[in-house]
Design a protein around this motif. Structure first.
Motif, short mmCIF file in Angstrom:
data_model
loop_
_atom_site.label_atom_id
_atom_site.label_comp_id
_atom_site.label_asym_id
_atom_site.label_seq_id
_atom_site.Cartn_x
_atom_site.Cartn_y
_atom_site.Cartn_z
N THR A 7 0.80 -1.22 0.00
CA THR A 7 0.00 0.00 0.00
C THR A 7 0.84 1.27 0.00
O THR A 7 0.34 2.33 -0.37
CB THR A 7 -0.98 0.01 1.19
OG1 THR A 7 -0.25 -0.10 2.40
CG2 THR A 7 -1.99 -1.11 1.08
N VAL A 8 2.09 1.18 0.40
CA VAL A 8 2.94 2.37 0.40
C VAL A 8 2.99 2.99 -0.99
O VAL A 8 2.81 4.19 -1.16
CB VAL A 8 4.36 2.05 0.91
CG1 VAL A 8 5.30 3.22 0.71
CG2 VAL A 8 4.32 1.64 2.38
N CYS A 9 3.17 2.18 -2.01
CA CYS A 9 3.24 2.69 -3.38
C CYS A 9 1.89 2.67 -4.10
O CYS A 9 1.58 3.58 -4.85
CB CYS A 9 4.25 1.88 -4.19
SG CYS A 9 5.94 2.03 -3.60
N HIS A 10 1.10 1.61 -3.88
CA HIS A 10 -0.12 1.41 -4.65
C HIS A 10 -1.35 2.10 -4.05
O HIS A 10 -2.41 2.08 -4.66
CB HIS A 10 -0.42 -0.08 -4.81
CG HIS A 10 0.56 -0.77 -5.70
ND1 HIS A 10 0.52 -0.68 -7.07
CD2 HIS A 10 1.63 -1.56 -5.40
CE1 HIS A 10 1.50 -1.38 -7.59
NE2 HIS A 10 2.20 -1.93 -6.60
N VAL A 11 -1.23 2.68 -2.86
CA VAL A 11 -2.34 3.43 -2.26
C VAL A 11 -1.84 4.80 -1.82
O VAL A 11 -2.28 5.83 -2.33
CB VAL A 11 -2.96 2.68 -1.06
CG1 VAL A 11 -4.04 3.51 -0.39
CG2 VAL A 11 -3.54 1.34 -1.51
N LEU A 12 -0.88 4.82 -0.90
CA LEU A 12 -0.39 6.08 -0.36
C LEU A 12 0.38 6.90 -1.40
O LEU A 12 0.45 8.12 -1.28
CB LEU A 12 0.50 5.83 0.87
CG LEU A 12 -0.17 5.10 2.02
CD1 LEU A 12 0.83 4.81 3.13
CD2 LEU A 12 -1.36 5.87 2.54
N GLY A 13 0.92 6.24 -2.41
CA GLY A 13 1.64 6.94 -3.47
C GLY A 13 0.72 7.75 -4.36
O GLY A 13 1.17 8.50 -5.22
N ASN A 14 -0.59 7.59 -4.17
CA ASN A 14 -1.61 8.38 -4.87
C ASN A 14 -1.48 8.31 -6.38
O ASN A 14 -1.77 9.28 -7.08
CB ASN A 14 -1.59 9.81 -4.36
CG ASN A 14 -2.90 10.52 -4.62
OD1 ASN A 14 -3.94 9.88 -4.68
ND2 ASN A 14 -2.85 11.81 -4.78
N GLY A 15 -1.00 7.19 -6.89
CA GLY A 15 -0.90 7.00 -8.33
C GLY A 15 0.34 7.59 -8.98
O GLY A 15 0.53 7.46 -10.18
N THR A 16 1.20 8.21 -8.20
CA THR A 16 2.41 8.80 -8.77
C THR A 16 3.59 7.84 -8.74
O THR A 16 4.50 7.95 -9.55
CB THR A 16 2.81 10.09 -8.04
OG1 THR A 16 3.07 9.80 -6.67
CG2 THR A 16 1.71 11.14 -8.14
N VAL A 17 3.57 6.89 -7.82
CA VAL A 17 4.67 5.94 -7.67
C VAL A 17 4.39 4.64 -8.40
O VAL A 17 5.26 4.09 -9.07
CB VAL A 17 4.93 5.66 -6.16
CG1 VAL A 17 6.05 4.64 -5.99
CG2 VAL A 17 5.24 6.94 -5.42
N ALA A 18 3.16 4.16 -8.27
CA ALA A 18 2.74 2.90 -8.87
C ALA A 18 1.25 2.98 -9.18
O ALA A 18 0.54 3.80 -8.60
CB ALA A 18 3.01 1.75 -7.89
#
Length: 90
Positions: A7-18
């Motif tokens: 979730t760090v990248c796929h949720v909290l990254g808000n679509g900018t990371v993954a």
């Protein structure tokens, strides 16, 4: 998913990371033809560098085959296929 910090990248990254998990069930089947949704998600987890979505870096760990059992991967895929709500545009 929580144990691997997905979730760090796929949720909290808000679509900018993954790519976001929100709505993934709606998009997975169209991401990488001829793979269906289940096949695409399996490939994305087990061999993330084999198909990288445009505008994203190849930054997903590639060792989930060593960290997770096939049953755990299956459970993740089943869970992801329940995520049909699209992300909020606000």
């Amino acid at each position: 998913i929580e144990d691997q910090n997905c979730t760090v990248c796929h949720v909290l990254g808000n679509g900018t990371v993954a790519p976001l998990f929100a709505g993934i069930a709606n998009r997975a089947g169209d991401r990488h033809p001829p793979l269906d949704a289940e096949q695409y998600l399996y490939e994305a987890i087990m061999h993330p560098g084999s198909f990288v979505i445009e505008d994203y870096a190849n930054s997903m760990p590639n060792n989930y085959g060593d960290l997770l059992t096939q049953q755990e991967i299956g459970h993740i895929i089943v869970y992801l296929l329940t995520l049909t709500d699209e992300p909020d545009e606000s």
